[in-house]
Write a protein that holds these residues in place. Sequence first.
Motif: not given
Length: 203
Positions: A29-38
Amino acid sequence: FQKNTGRFPIQGIQAAENPVDSSVLHYLDVIGGGHYANKPDLVEAMVKDAPDVIKWHESLGVMFDKTPDGTMVEIAGGGTSRRRMHSCKDYTGLEITRVVLDEFLNKEISFIEFTSAVDLVMDDKGQVAGAVLLDMETEEYRVARAKSVVLSTGGFGRLHIQGFATTNHYGATGDGIVMAYRTGAILRDLDSTQYHPTGAAYP
């Protein structure tokens, strides 16, 4: 804003500790929410530590919302696949701050109130060695020396970028970012600074 029983907006802290949830789902969820820029390693550390942080907060006295039988209330957060947001009504940050401040007092850790950092101090090796502080009551400047400095000054929502209204607190003016920049620190992800409101009414 997320709603709790439709009565007030909610902010909170997320941790995957429900049996139908997992740190893997939280991570996705976090990776997707960060548009894979995390940064994947930072996200991994955060989601793995999150349940222990909730337990630690509760052990210190943070009064999270619970059902009458004592079960932790978990609500949906924006862009999440599971209900994992833990809240204290609509003042979670204030409640956590209250408890952490009490812990400071209990441990007799020294701190200064009504004082703002206005610049960082560098040593002869070019490393941060403290900060210049402004006492907002006396309007006097002080210098605090430190072996290490952590900036946690928040974002810049109060700059009203492109004229948008905001509910960010009045101190969210990006001062910490400017202080870090002046020391030569590398700044990153400024486009991902949290901005409130996360919803709007139209017209």
